[in-house]
Design a protein around this motif. Sequence first.
Motif, PDB file in Angstrom:
ATOM      1  N   TRP A 170       0.802  -1.221   0.000  1.00  0.00           N
ATOM      2  CA  TRP A 170       0.000   0.000   0.000  1.00  0.00           C
ATOM      3  C   TRP A 170       0.841   1.280   0.000  1.00  0.00           C
ATOM      4  O   TRP A 170       0.301   2.371  -0.117  1.00  0.00           O
ATOM      5  CB  TRP A 170      -0.906   0.019   1.228  1.00  0.00           C
ATOM      6  CG  TRP A 170      -0.128  -0.015   2.520  1.00  0.00           C
ATOM      7  CD1 TRP A 170       0.569   1.019   3.115  1.00  0.00           C
ATOM      8  CD2 TRP A 170       0.086  -1.149   3.362  1.00  0.00           C
ATOM      9  NE1 TRP A 170       1.185   0.595   4.272  1.00  0.00           N
ATOM     10  CE2 TRP A 170       0.911  -0.741   4.451  1.00  0.00           C
ATOM     11  CE3 TRP A 170      -0.359  -2.482   3.319  1.00  0.00           C
ATOM     12  CZ2 TRP A 170       1.295  -1.606   5.462  1.00  0.00           C
ATOM     13  CZ3 TRP A 170       0.038  -3.335   4.335  1.00  0.00           C
ATOM     14  CH2 TRP A 170       0.855  -2.901   5.381  1.00  0.00           C
ATOM     15  N   THR A 171       2.146   1.162   0.141  1.00  0.00           N
ATOM     16  CA  THR A 171       2.991   2.337   0.370  1.00  0.00           C
ATOM     17  C   THR A 171       2.892   3.377  -0.744  1.00  0.00           C
ATOM     18  O   THR A 171       2.748   4.579  -0.484  1.00  0.00           O
ATOM     19  CB  THR A 171       4.459   1.913   0.557  1.00  0.00           C
ATOM     20  OG1 THR A 171       4.549   0.988   1.647  1.00  0.00           O
ATOM     21  CG2 THR A 171       5.335   3.113   0.841  1.00  0.00           C
ATOM     22  N   ALA A 172       2.978   2.935  -1.991  1.00  0.00           N
ATOM     23  CA  ALA A 172       2.956   3.886  -3.115  1.00  0.00           C
ATOM     24  C   ALA A 172       1.652   4.676  -3.150  1.00  0.00           C
ATOM     25  O   ALA A 172       1.660   5.901  -3.323  1.00  0.00           O
ATOM     26  CB  ALA A 172       3.162   3.146  -4.432  1.00  0.00           C
ATOM     27  N   ARG A 173       0.547   3.988  -2.954  1.00  0.00           N
ATOM     28  CA  ARG A 173      -0.753   4.667  -3.013  1.00  0.00           C
ATOM     29  C   ARG A 173      -0.932   5.630  -1.847  1.00  0.00           C
ATOM     30  O   ARG A 173      -1.505   6.706  -1.996  1.00  0.00           O
ATOM     31  CB  ARG A 173      -1.889   3.643  -3.034  1.00  0.00           C
ATOM     32  CG  ARG A 173      -1.958   2.860  -4.339  1.00  0.00           C
ATOM     33  CD  ARG A 173      -3.064   1.824  -4.331  1.00  0.00           C
ATOM     34  NE  ARG A 173      -4.357   2.432  -4.123  1.00  0.00           N
ATOM     35  CZ  ARG A 173      -5.191   2.123  -3.127  1.00  0.00           C
ATOM     36  NH1 ARG A 173      -4.828   1.209  -2.237  1.00  0.00           N
ATOM     37  NH2 ARG A 173      -6.351   2.705  -3.017  1.00  0.00           N
ATOM     38  N   LEU A 174      -0.431   5.253  -0.678  1.00  0.00           N
ATOM     39  CA  LEU A 174      -0.548   6.114   0.494  1.00  0.00           C
ATOM     40  C   LEU A 174       0.295   7.384   0.306  1.00  0.00           C
ATOM     41  O   LEU A 174      -0.176   8.504   0.572  1.00  0.00           O
ATOM     42  CB  LEU A 174      -0.102   5.354   1.739  1.00  0.00           C
ATOM     43  CG  LEU A 174      -0.239   6.071   3.085  1.00  0.00           C
ATOM     44  CD1 LEU A 174      -1.678   6.482   3.346  1.00  0.00           C
ATOM     45  CD2 LEU A 174       0.258   5.167   4.209  1.00  0.00           C
ATOM     46  N   ARG A 175       1.526   7.212  -0.155  1.00  0.00           N
ATOM     47  CA  ARG A 175       2.388   8.371  -0.389  1.00  0.00           C
ATOM     48  C   ARG A 175       1.817   9.252  -1.498  1.00  0.00           C
ATOM     49  O   ARG A 175       1.879  10.484  -1.425  1.00  0.00           O
ATOM     50  CB  ARG A 175       3.805   7.902  -0.754  1.00  0.00           C
ATOM     51  CG  ARG A 175       4.544   7.234   0.392  1.00  0.00           C
ATOM     52  CD  ARG A 175       5.914   6.739  -0.053  1.00  0.00           C
ATOM     53  NE  ARG A 175       6.638   6.114   1.039  1.00  0.00           N
ATOM     54  CZ  ARG A 175       7.847   5.562   0.917  1.00  0.00           C
ATOM     55  NH1 ARG A 175       8.463   5.582  -0.268  1.00  0.00           N
ATOM     56  NH2 ARG A 175       8.441   5.008   1.956  1.00  0.00           N
ATOM     57  N   PHE A 195       5.643  12.980  -3.913  1.00  0.00           N
ATOM     58  CA  PHE A 195       5.490  12.295  -5.200  1.00  0.00           C
ATOM     59  C   PHE A 195       6.765  11.516  -5.513  1.00  0.00           C
ATOM     60  O   PHE A 195       6.723  10.399  -6.036  1.00  0.00           O
ATOM     61  CB  PHE A 195       5.180  13.285  -6.330  1.00  0.00           C
ATOM     62  CG  PHE A 195       3.726  13.634  -6.462  1.00  0.00           C
ATOM     63  CD1 PHE A 195       2.764  12.636  -6.608  1.00  0.00           C
ATOM     64  CD2 PHE A 195       3.311  14.957  -6.444  1.00  0.00           C
ATOM     65  CE1 PHE A 195       1.417  12.952  -6.732  1.00  0.00           C
ATOM     66  CE2 PHE A 195       1.961  15.281  -6.564  1.00  0.00           C
ATOM     67  CZ  PHE A 195       1.014  14.274  -6.709  1.00  0.00           C
ATOM     68  N   ALA A 196       7.917  12.104  -5.183  1.00  0.00           N
ATOM     69  CA  ALA A 196       9.191  11.403  -5.393  1.00  0.00           C
ATOM     70  C   ALA A 196       9.265  10.143  -4.539  1.00  0.00           C
ATOM     71  O   ALA A 196       9.732   9.083  -4.989  1.00  0.00           O
ATOM     72  CB  ALA A 196      10.357  12.336  -5.070  1.00  0.00           C
ATOM     73  N   LYS A 197       8.803  10.238  -3.298  1.00  0.00           N
ATOM     74  CA  LYS A 197       8.790   9.062  -2.426  1.00  0.00           C
ATOM     75  C   LYS A 197       7.815   8.003  -2.949  1.00  0.00           C
ATOM     76  O   LYS A 197       8.071   6.797  -2.815  1.00  0.00           O
ATOM     77  CB  LYS A 197       8.403   9.476  -1.005  1.00  0.00           C
ATOM     78  CG  LYS A 197       9.480  10.273  -0.284  1.00  0.00           C
ATOM     79  CD  LYS A 197       9.079  10.595   1.146  1.00  0.00           C
ATOM     80  CE  LYS A 197      10.184  11.342   1.877  1.00  0.00           C
ATOM     81  NZ  LYS A 197       9.830  11.630   3.292  1.00  0.00           N
ATOM     82  N   ALA A 198       6.714   8.456  -3.545  1.00  0.00           N
ATOM     83  CA  ALA A 198       5.759   7.511  -4.125  1.00  0.00           C
ATOM     84  C   ALA A 198       6.383   6.770  -5.303  1.00  0.00           C
ATOM     85  O   ALA A 198       6.199   5.560  -5.460  1.00  0.00           O
ATOM     86  CB  ALA A 198       4.499   8.251  -4.576  1.00  0.00           C
ATOM     87  N   VAL A 199       7.147   7.501  -6.125  1.00  0.00           N
ATOM     88  CA  VAL A 199       7.837   6.873  -7.259  1.00  0.00           C
ATOM     89  C   VAL A 199       8.786   5.786  -6.769  1.00  0.00           C
ATOM     90  O   VAL A 199       8.859   4.689  -7.341  1.00  0.00           O
ATOM     91  CB  VAL A 199       8.607   7.932  -8.082  1.00  0.00           C
ATOM     92  CG1 VAL A 199       9.501   7.251  -9.124  1.00  0.00           C
ATOM     93  CG2 VAL A 199       7.643   8.883  -8.770  1.00  0.00           C
ATOM     94  N   GLU A 200       9.510   6.070  -5.696  1.00  0.00           N
ATOM     95  CA  GLU A 200      10.459   5.092  -5.142  1.00  0.00           C
ATOM     96  C   GLU A 200       9.759   3.795  -4.738  1.00  0.00           C
ATOM     97  O   GLU A 200      10.323   2.705  -4.875  1.00  0.00           O
ATOM     98  CB  GLU A 200      11.153   5.681  -3.909  1.00  0.00           C
ATOM     99  CG  GLU A 200      12.123   6.813  -4.214  1.00  0.00           C
ATOM    100  CD  GLU A 200      12.661   7.437  -2.932  1.00  0.00           C
ATOM    101  OE1 GLU A 200      12.352   6.904  -1.842  1.00  0.00           O
ATOM    102  OE2 GLU A 200      13.388   8.447  -3.011  1.00  0.00           O
TER     103      GLU A 200
END
Length: 240
Positions: A170-175, A195-200
């Motif tokens: 769930w990490t990408a969607r939460l970020r 958004f950068a953290k979501a990309v990671e």
Amino acid sequence: MPIPEDVTGDEIDKDVRQELQSLPKTLAEDVAKNLVMVARLIDDDPEGAYGYSRVALRLASRVAAVREAAGFAAYANQKYAEALAEFRAARRMTGGVDLWPLMADCERGLGRPEKALDMAGAPEVQKLDKAGQVEMRLVAAGARRDMGQLDAAIVTLQSPELASNAVQPWTARLRYAYADALLAAGRRGEAREWFAKAVEADRDASTDASDRLAELDGVEFMDALDEERDASEGERGDQG
């Protein structure tokens, strides 16, 4: 509806297959094949998935897995009232709480964010697993945004799961949701960071975080067809 020859029905989850054992063998096989088609099509062809779900529902409406599949197919087609009814039926049959966040999101889809927030504070949420609780948090934040409460949406998403460096499903969607809420509130610098953290965390490209990040950085993407069209128009101009 036609079933491709490569679909046998054996592809379905073991637990669902066990549920279908209450049906006559031939009927169970037909239902299983339609459920396989729902799962196969729901992402790329939600209308097709919906059609197969209706066939399964007609054949075995008293099977919880069928009601759940019908709910997912209706949800994918933004038929929120129908999806909510199917999810409620499945929940009555199983007594489980797994569908609670989806039911709350259906309330959002029906224009009832206050109801979704009520559900976010219900005892059922404590019975959800970690993924379900994160999903409920996302729904609650969305409901806050529906109501124009941007700061409350941001606070809703602030959690140990958001702060964690560990990457979970769930990490990408939460970020991403957090970044989007920050951007909506005018906090552009913080939004870019998240958004950068979501990309990671987005290893399977489940979000468009990379596009949103590029947009914030001022990078423009031209469609290949647009480039070809511009080039051909330039050539015609030269010939003129």
